[in-house]
Design a protein around this motif. Structure first.
Motif, PDB file in Angstrom:
ATOM      1  N   TYR A 345       0.825  -1.205   0.000  1.00  0.00           N
ATOM      2  CA  TYR A 345       0.000   0.000   0.000  1.00  0.00           C
ATOM      3  C   TYR A 345       0.865   1.262   0.000  1.00  0.00           C
ATOM      4  CZ  TYR A 345      -3.348  -3.436   1.855  1.00  0.00           C
ATOM      5  OH  TYR A 345      -4.124  -4.551   2.059  1.00  0.00           O
ATOM      6  N   PRO A 346       1.605   1.517  -1.043  1.00  0.00           N
ATOM      7  CA  PRO A 346       2.362   2.776  -1.060  1.00  0.00           C
ATOM      8  C   PRO A 346       1.398   3.955  -1.001  1.00  0.00           C
ATOM      9  CG  PRO A 346       3.078   1.289  -2.819  1.00  0.00           C
ATOM     10  CD  PRO A 346       1.819   0.726  -2.267  1.00  0.00           C
ATOM     11  N   GLY A 347       1.612   4.834  -0.057  1.00  0.00           N
ATOM     12  CA  GLY A 347       0.693   5.950   0.144  1.00  0.00           C
ATOM     13  C   GLY A 347       1.241   7.266  -0.375  1.00  0.00           C
ATOM     14  N   TYR A 348       0.330   8.167  -0.688  1.00  0.00           N
ATOM     15  CA  TYR A 348       0.665   9.547  -1.048  1.00  0.00           C
ATOM     16  C   TYR A 348      -0.038  10.460  -0.056  1.00  0.00           C
ATOM     17  CZ  TYR A 348       2.349   7.816  -5.578  1.00  0.00           C
ATOM     18  OH  TYR A 348       3.038   7.162  -6.571  1.00  0.00           O
ATOM     19  N   PHE A 349       0.758  11.036   0.828  1.00  0.00           N
ATOM     20  CA  PHE A 349       0.235  11.980   1.814  1.00  0.00           C
ATOM     21  C   PHE A 349       0.773  13.385   1.567  1.00  0.00           C
ATOM     22  CE2 PHE A 349       0.262   7.751   3.639  1.00  0.00           C
ATOM     23  CZ  PHE A 349      -1.024   7.635   4.136  1.00  0.00           C
ATOM     24  N   THR A 350       1.836  13.471   0.787  1.00  0.00           N
ATOM     25  CA  THR A 350       2.425  14.762   0.405  1.00  0.00           C
ATOM     26  C   THR A 350       2.757  14.721  -1.079  1.00  0.00           C
ATOM     27  OG1 THR A 350       4.669  14.009   0.946  1.00  0.00           O
ATOM     28  CG2 THR A 350       3.428  15.121   2.699  1.00  0.00           C
ATOM     29  N   ASP A 351       2.976  15.902  -1.646  1.00  0.00           N
ATOM     30  CA  ASP A 351       3.356  15.958  -3.062  1.00  0.00           C
ATOM     31  C   ASP A 351       4.866  15.821  -3.206  1.00  0.00           C
ATOM     32  OD1 ASP A 351       4.493  18.452  -2.456  1.00  0.00           O
ATOM     33  OD2 ASP A 351       2.785  19.568  -3.240  1.00  0.00           O
ATOM     34  N   ALA A 352       5.358  15.998  -4.419  1.00  0.00           N
ATOM     35  CA  ALA A 352       6.788  15.814  -4.685  1.00  0.00           C
ATOM     36  C   ALA A 352       7.650  16.802  -3.923  1.00  0.00           C
ATOM     37  CB  ALA A 352       7.049  15.937  -6.191  1.00  0.00           C
ATOM     38  N   GLU A 353       7.041  17.931  -3.498  1.00  0.00           N
ATOM     39  CA  GLU A 353       7.782  18.943  -2.741  1.00  0.00           C
ATOM     40  C   GLU A 353       7.628  18.765  -1.235  1.00  0.00           C
ATOM     41  OE1 GLU A 353       9.739  20.959  -4.382  1.00  0.00           O
ATOM     42  OE2 GLU A 353       9.047  20.032  -6.246  1.00  0.00           O
ATOM     43  N   GLY A 354       6.955  17.700  -0.825  1.00  0.00           N
ATOM     44  CA  GLY A 354       6.782  17.444   0.599  1.00  0.00           C
ATOM     45  C   GLY A 354       5.633  18.194   1.228  1.00  0.00           C
ATOM     46  N   GLN A 355       4.752  18.788   0.425  1.00  0.00           N
ATOM     47  CA  GLN A 355       3.630  19.547   0.960  1.00  0.00           C
ATOM     48  C   GLN A 355       2.386  18.668   1.065  1.00  0.00           C
ATOM     49  OE1 GLN A 355       4.002  22.762   2.096  1.00  0.00           O
ATOM     50  NE2 GLN A 355       6.147  22.195   1.667  1.00  0.00           N
ATOM     51  N   PRO A 356       1.569  18.853   2.126  1.00  0.00           N
ATOM     52  CA  PRO A 356       0.358  18.053   2.270  1.00  0.00           C
ATOM     53  C   PRO A 356      -0.575  18.220   1.077  1.00  0.00           C
ATOM     54  CG  PRO A 356       0.856  19.228   4.309  1.00  0.00           C
ATOM     55  CD  PRO A 356       1.789  19.771   3.262  1.00  0.00           C
ATOM     56  N   LEU A 357      -1.272  17.157   0.724  1.00  0.00           N
ATOM     57  CA  LEU A 357      -2.180  17.186  -0.416  1.00  0.00           C
ATOM     58  C   LEU A 357      -3.483  17.882  -0.030  1.00  0.00           C
ATOM     59  CD1 LEU A 357      -1.681  13.495  -1.612  1.00  0.00           C
ATOM     60  CD2 LEU A 357      -0.443  15.538  -2.350  1.00  0.00           C
TER      61      LEU A 357
END
Length: 472
Positions: A345-357
């Motif tokens: 379950y690879p998650g995405y909680f931030t964008d490529a710049e490390g900012q919250p979605l």
């Protein structure tokens, strides 16, 4: 004859004597304030998965008139559709596989689960969990194949030999267990096929399977009704004590339970938050805040940097090695997640710049898979959108909650053959509609699921692509 004043004195004296015998109202808590804070932090991290799971148990197997009720204990409840935003009993649910649910009471006797034969290219599984959310076994495609079979689920107090007609015995550490079924749905036209498979799922007591007289029934259980905020404050410890009744003490946890006894947490305890002194209550609330802060740091520094993956968070006690932070993180982020061998379950909680979605204010994001770098899965893969606050699926006019590998033929391709997905609140236009994953007008997160991941996913050779925020 006793005068009224004398009677009042006797009553008062008796009350004082009883109070002296019983001790103060919070006598069960023997820790100092500093100790209570440290122990509450430890108990919270340990107990959160147990109580979060109890909420699901109560909704699905106890509250018969509730919206999420599925079936009573030792029966199976099937859903012939995937999860929608209206399903609220499980956070971060998967919307790829219609679920079936069976809560098992193993106190009186074991339970037999029967699986039907399923076609070779369809994934299905039965995940078996104890009260701690630890996974003690699997049935189905990866572990036992698609040929079906009969499987005995036994509690810690059963010590019989494998009965005739049983293919395998699996043992739960607790007398209450959960069998969570997943049956792959190919598309809307496939629902009838899924329903037929679900009809072949059977749950029986061992005595019913053997056509013999049932043993004496176990005592009835007075299940405490969940209360609002039960996993946010000290009430969690009361529900934890209740659930620990259904599992014998684990030898590797004896030292932990000895420590937690000082705050009235553990097997045989009956935590009562109303009996706490103001000082101890505040200390324990501070300890809970410490636990939440430690989890937030773990999420940022370990999960956020991919030092720890979802595959590390779910498994048996032996696999987790009593790492309670891992178990807590798994329950907080996606309770009942699979082992790494079953799914990643690879998650995405931030964008490529490390900012919250965050989908507010017209924000747009893209996720691009190169032509030869689609998620490597032997069964299938999917990517699902979740509301950042509720942790549930996102209601949207398209009724689209995910994009998966079965939809590849529908997706628009990039010039080089890759695939770019659009994650945003507003519609992207007709030419991009197939690639659109609707986001809320609010914070969100995304989970990529790989069922039966290939070796390049588990050994790290395949790299999860970044989620990129488009310039405004």
């Amino acid at each position: 004859m006793v005068l009224k004043s004398t009677r009042r004195w006797l009553v008062a004296t008796a009350a004082v004597s009883v109070a002296m015998l019983l001790g103060p109202a919070h006598a069960a808590v023997t820790a100092t304030s500093d100790q209570a804070r440290a122990l509450a932090k430890e108990a919270w991290i340990y107990g959160y998965p147990v109580v979060e799971s109890y909420k699901t148990l109560y909704a699905q197997a106890v509250e018969r008139d509730g919206p999420n009720f599925k079936a009573p204990f030792n029966h199976i409840g099937n859903t012939a559709q995937t999860f929608t935003p209206k399903d609220t009993a499980i956070i971060t649910p998967n919307a790829d596989t219609p679920y079936s649910f069976a809560w098992l009471d193993l106190r009186a006797e074991p339970i037999v689960l029967t699986l039907p034969r399923v076609e070779r290219d369809r994934y299905y599984s039965v995940q078996l969990l104890d009260i701690y959310t630890q996974i003690f076994g699997y049935l189905g495609t990866r572990e036992t194949g698609n040929g079906g079979g009969r499987f005995l689920i036994a509690g810690p107090d059963w010590h019989g030999a494998t009965p005739p007609g049983i293919d395998h015995v699996l043992r739960s550490e607790s007398n209450i267990a959960y069998a969570l079924y997943r049956t792959q749905l190919f598309d809307d036209a496939d629902l009838a096929n899924v329903r037929n498979i679900q009809k072949g799922y059977a749950v029986q007591t061992l005595s019913a399977f053997q056509h013999r007289k049932a043993p004496p029934a176990a005592p009835a259980i007075d299940w405490p009704k969940p209360q609002p905020g039960m996993t946010d404050g000290v009430a969690l410890f009361r529900y934890l004590d209740f659930m620990l009744r259904f599992a014998p003490p684990e030898p590797t946890e004896s030292a932990l339970m000895q420590r937690l006894a000082a705050i009235d947490v553990g097997p045989g305890k009956t935590f009562d938050e109303n009996a706490l002194s103001p000082e101890i209550r505040q200390a324990m609330n501070d300890g809970i805040a410490d636990a939440k802060a430690e989890f937030a740091m773990f999420h940022k520094t370990k999960l956020g940097t991919k030092q720890v993956s979802s595959g590390d968070l779910f498994g048996s006690r032996a696999f987790l090695k009593n790492n309670y932070m891992y178990r807590y993180a798994g329950a907080a982020l996606g309770i009942y997640g699979n082992t790494g061998a079953e799914a990643l379950y690879p998650g995405y909680f931030t964008d490529a710049e490390g900012q919250p979605l965050n989908g507010a204010n017209g924000a747009r994001y893209t996720l691009r898979f190169a032509k030869d770098a689609l998620p490597p899965a032997n069964a299938f893969w999917s990517i699902t959108m979740y509301d950042g606050k509720s942790k549930l699926l996102v209601d949207n006019p398209a009724n689209r909650y995910l994009i998966n590998s079965r939809m590849l033929k529908m997706l628009a391709r990039d010039a080089d053959g890759g695939i770019t997905l659009d994650l945003q609140h507003g519609e992207p236009g007709a030419e991009r509609e197939a690639n659109w994953l609707p986001a809320p007008d609010a914070p969100f997160y995304v989970i990529l699921r790989l069922y039966m991941p290939k070796a390049e996913a588990t050994d790290g050779k395949w790299k999860q692509p970044p989620l990129v925020k488009a310039s405004q």
